[in-house]
Design an enzyme around this catalytic site. Structure first.
Site, PDB file in Angstrom:
ATOM      1  N   HIS A 146      22.480  17.227 -75.223  1.00  0.00           N
ATOM      2  CA  HIS A 146      21.537  18.344 -75.217  1.00  0.00           C
ATOM      3  C   HIS A 146      21.530  18.984 -76.606  1.00  0.00           C
ATOM      4  O   HIS A 146      22.566  19.092 -77.264  1.00  0.00           O
ATOM      5  CB  HIS A 146      21.884  19.361 -74.129  1.00  0.00           C
ATOM      6  CG  HIS A 146      21.397  18.934 -72.767  1.00  0.00           C
ATOM      7  ND1 HIS A 146      21.973  19.343 -71.594  1.00  0.00           N
ATOM      8  CD2 HIS A 146      20.362  18.115 -72.415  1.00  0.00           C
ATOM      9  CE1 HIS A 146      21.316  18.806 -70.571  1.00  0.00           C
ATOM     10  NE2 HIS A 146      20.341  18.047 -71.036  1.00  0.00           N
ATOM     11  N   HIS A 190      29.912  29.220 -74.203  1.00  0.00           N
ATOM     12  CA  HIS A 190      28.616  28.733 -73.732  1.00  0.00           C
ATOM     13  C   HIS A 190      27.968  29.778 -72.807  1.00  0.00           C
ATOM     14  O   HIS A 190      27.468  29.465 -71.717  1.00  0.00           O
ATOM     15  CB  HIS A 190      28.781  27.384 -73.013  1.00  0.00           C
ATOM     16  CG  HIS A 190      27.492  26.606 -72.900  1.00  0.00           C
ATOM     17  ND1 HIS A 190      26.670  26.691 -71.804  1.00  0.00           N
ATOM     18  CD2 HIS A 190      26.891  25.761 -73.749  1.00  0.00           C
ATOM     19  CE1 HIS A 190      25.634  25.901 -71.970  1.00  0.00           C
ATOM     20  NE2 HIS A 190      25.736  25.316 -73.147  1.00  0.00           N
ATOM     21  N   HIS A 225      27.172  17.116 -65.243  1.00  0.00           N
ATOM     22  CA  HIS A 225      26.080  17.877 -65.853  1.00  0.00           C
ATOM     23  C   HIS A 225      24.771  17.132 -65.564  1.00  0.00           C
ATOM     24  O   HIS A 225      24.768  16.154 -64.826  1.00  0.00           O
ATOM     25  CB  HIS A 225      26.366  18.008 -67.362  1.00  0.00           C
ATOM     26  CG  HIS A 225      25.509  19.014 -68.070  1.00  0.00           C
ATOM     27  ND1 HIS A 225      25.213  20.254 -67.557  1.00  0.00           N
ATOM     28  CD2 HIS A 225      24.883  18.963 -69.278  1.00  0.00           C
ATOM     29  CE1 HIS A 225      24.456  20.912 -68.415  1.00  0.00           C
ATOM     30  NE2 HIS A 225      24.233  20.153 -69.457  1.00  0.00           N
ATOM     31  N   HIS A 235      27.753  15.960 -75.116  1.00  0.00           N
ATOM     32  CA  HIS A 235      26.535  15.376 -74.544  1.00  0.00           C
ATOM     33  C   HIS A 235      25.364  15.651 -75.478  1.00  0.00           C
ATOM     34  O   HIS A 235      25.494  16.391 -76.449  1.00  0.00           O
ATOM     35  CB  HIS A 235      26.270  15.920 -73.141  1.00  0.00           C
ATOM     36  CG  HIS A 235      25.954  17.389 -73.068  1.00  0.00           C
ATOM     37  ND1 HIS A 235      26.819  18.371 -73.504  1.00  0.00           N
ATOM     38  CD2 HIS A 235      24.867  18.058 -72.602  1.00  0.00           C
ATOM     39  CE1 HIS A 235      26.290  19.562 -73.288  1.00  0.00           C
ATOM     40  NE2 HIS A 235      25.097  19.409 -72.755  1.00  0.00           N
ATOM     41  N   ASP A 266      21.402  21.849 -77.921  1.00  0.00           N
ATOM     42  CA  ASP A 266      22.247  22.975 -78.339  1.00  0.00           C
ATOM     43  C   ASP A 266      23.685  22.547 -78.625  1.00  0.00           C
ATOM     44  O   ASP A 266      24.495  23.371 -79.059  1.00  0.00           O
ATOM     45  CB  ASP A 266      22.201  24.119 -77.312  1.00  0.00           C
ATOM     46  CG  ASP A 266      22.593  23.695 -75.901  1.00  0.00           C
ATOM     47  OD1 ASP A 266      22.442  22.503 -75.567  1.00  0.00           O
ATOM     48  OD2 ASP A 266      23.053  24.556 -75.129  1.00  0.00           O
ATOM     49  N   HIS A 267      23.995  21.256 -78.404  1.00  0.00           N
ATOM     50  CA  HIS A 267      25.338  20.757 -78.707  1.00  0.00           C
ATOM     51  C   HIS A 267      25.351  19.790 -79.886  1.00  0.00           C
ATOM     52  O   HIS A 267      26.424  19.441 -80.375  1.00  0.00           O
ATOM     53  CB  HIS A 267      25.956  20.072 -77.476  1.00  0.00           C
ATOM     54  CG  HIS A 267      26.242  21.039 -76.369  1.00  0.00           C
ATOM     55  ND1 HIS A 267      27.506  21.397 -75.986  1.00  0.00           N
ATOM     56  CD2 HIS A 267      25.401  21.772 -75.584  1.00  0.00           C
ATOM     57  CE1 HIS A 267      27.448  22.306 -75.010  1.00  0.00           C
ATOM     58  NE2 HIS A 267      26.176  22.535 -74.742  1.00  0.00           N
ATOM     59  N   ASP A 270      29.369  20.762 -71.050  1.00  0.00           N
ATOM     60  CA  ASP A 270      28.842  21.603 -69.974  1.00  0.00           C
ATOM     61  C   ASP A 270      29.135  20.912 -68.653  1.00  0.00           C
ATOM     62  O   ASP A 270      29.042  19.684 -68.557  1.00  0.00           O
ATOM     63  CB  ASP A 270      27.331  21.740 -70.128  1.00  0.00           C
ATOM     64  CG  ASP A 270      26.928  22.504 -71.388  1.00  0.00           C
ATOM     65  OD1 ASP A 270      27.796  22.998 -72.108  1.00  0.00           O
ATOM     66  OD2 ASP A 270      25.716  22.567 -71.667  1.00  0.00           O
TER      67      ASP A 270
END
Lengths: 307, 307
Positions: free
Chosen positions: A64, A269, A140, A62, A66-67, A211
């Site tokens: 976000h 995570h 998510h 996805h 941090d990914h 996530d």
């Protein structure tokens, strides 16, 4: 033949000196498949047993930060390395828009083709001769996809004694039967592969679920997995808060592993609030004993149980 | 009052374990001004004496990935820190398009306003009471801007003896003259500030010139600088190749420092090919003796010479 799983970044939210953000490498038969690419992934990779030259495709769960924030820099470095082979890139709808803006601004001007696949429906998105990668939707705050690498079953073991008892002569007929073909003997009888082969030997299954809060897609990917890599942003007991934020606890991850009949759970995570993870392990093992927590640069090798 | 310069990333092209990519912090009177933000900047910052809570504005030179790829993640982490104060963001035209795409995809959804300034012409882009930041165009493969932080001059020293000799009584009239106002004595004579003040005391000037081949903009920013931070991607002698690629050598950086009358040169943006930099230092010092090469997390404090 074994498959190596390398945890490049195992923290949530923001990269820190002790724990980077989401990225997971799966190395199989000389090729590297990367799942998520948080900031700093390329440096973590250079510190691991993996090499970027082996990279085949990148799979994003996805959008976000941090990914995904490590992707433009990683692809830029592949360009400095003069990569020419095409790179596969899988992820949510929006990949093309992102790459276009990065190109327009000259932030990323890759030296190689990027074959983009925007995920839209569950199922197989990547296929090679002996394995595939399939996706399922997770639950998510934004569109998110989990992945599973699934090896195809191999034919069962060849039973030499059974073949001889049936009168099959050693030689080419043995090979045909092993490859799943029927053979006809001199006396006219036909011997089918199932007469001399044991049951199909299943391949490995590795699921990457991050996530998400608990959902059917996670269970489906985890079903019978040899290794389930599941997010556990918070320790067991924090379910209410975790689910509100679209995340799982260590307890959720363990319940998913148990219900799906997975063999091994590794949690990743982890919220950067937690410098120690004893509590995560304790909470998960109470539900699913074969649980552990990943740390950055941890490597885990899987071998088919029939070898 | 001193100004601290922190080299957060000093390599070119791709981040490596021993040298990150472009980022420079200037810390002055409790506020942090960041110049470029390559991948990994936020982690480097957490390892330095700087704190992200002090961040006032970010200034980007150009849109090559090694100068900007750390920005989305850094701004994301400020959001996790629940920052509310506005952040200034300065850089080439395209900043708004980049932020829009990052927002559209949910890669970056900041908790604070970002005040964007797209650079279009040379001059002052940022101004506070006692200093400003000005820009000039550099010569690179894409639109690139160099920056200089320029403190405003302070009034000259007050010469107490001169004031007394002119018959100025101690007390409020001293203060007025020190602040640059004229005073009228009891006998009707008018005393001007310049009668009792030394020459204006210049402030510090710090120039950041990266990436560029030699050009007028670089010279203009470097003019009289107390500290010139200049890219030197390659060692002296590699000018032809460096200029073709829109870069400078250690020799170019030193020639700029010398011609501009800078006091000190620190070279940065070193090609990751070079693990040792003796050759860079040697080549620069042959031209401009007060030269050195930055390393990651190097800190350098400047104090006005009149203090």
């Amino acid at each position: 033949m074994s498959v190596r799983v390398v945890f490049l970044g195992t923290g949530s939210g923001k990269p820190m000196a002790h724990r980077g953000v989401a990225s997971l490498g799966i190395f199989r038969q000389g090729k590297l498949y990367l799942f998520d690419c948080g900031e700093g992934t390329q440096v973590q990779l250079s510190r691991s047993s993996l090499r970027s030259g082996a990279l085949e495709s990148i799979f994003l769960t996805h959008f976000h930060g941090d990914h995904v924030n490590g992707l433009p820099g990683f692809a830029g470095s592949l360009t400095l390395n003069r990569r020419e082979e095409a790179l596969g890139l899988y992820g949510p709808v929006g990949l093309n828009q992102w790459l276009k803006t990065l190109r327009d601004l000259h932030i990323l001007w890759p030296s190689f083709p990027i074959n983009v696949h925007e995920n839209t429906k569950p199922g197989v998105v990547y296929e090679e001769e002996d394995f595939h990668i399939e996706i399922a939707p997770l639950r998510h705050r934004i569109e998110t996809w989990g992945y599973a690498l699934v090896e195809k079953p191999r034919p069962g073991r060849f039973d030499v004694n059974a073949a001889r008892a049936l009168g099959v002569p050693s030689g080419p007929m043995f090979g045909k039967l092993q490859r799943g073909e029927s053979v006809t003997l001199e006396d006219g009888r036909t011997i089918a592969p199932e007469d001399v082969l044991g049951p199909d030997r299943p391949g490995l299954k590795i699921a990457y679920v991050s996530d998400t809060s608990p959902c059917d897609g996670a269970l489906q990917l985890a079903e019978g997995a040899d290794l389930l890599i599941h997010e556990a942003t918070y320790p067991a007991g924090d379910e209410k808060m975790a689910h509100q934020r679209g995340h799982s606890t260590a307890g959720d991850a363990a319940r998913c592993a148990k219900k799906a009949g997975a063999k091994k759970l590794i949690m990743t995570h982890i919220s950067q609030k937690y410098l120690r993870t004893d509590e995560f392990v304790r909470g998960a093992r109470a539900i699913f004993p074969n649980s552990s927590v990943a740390h950055d640069l941890m490597e885990y090798d899987l071998t088919r149980s029939d070898q």
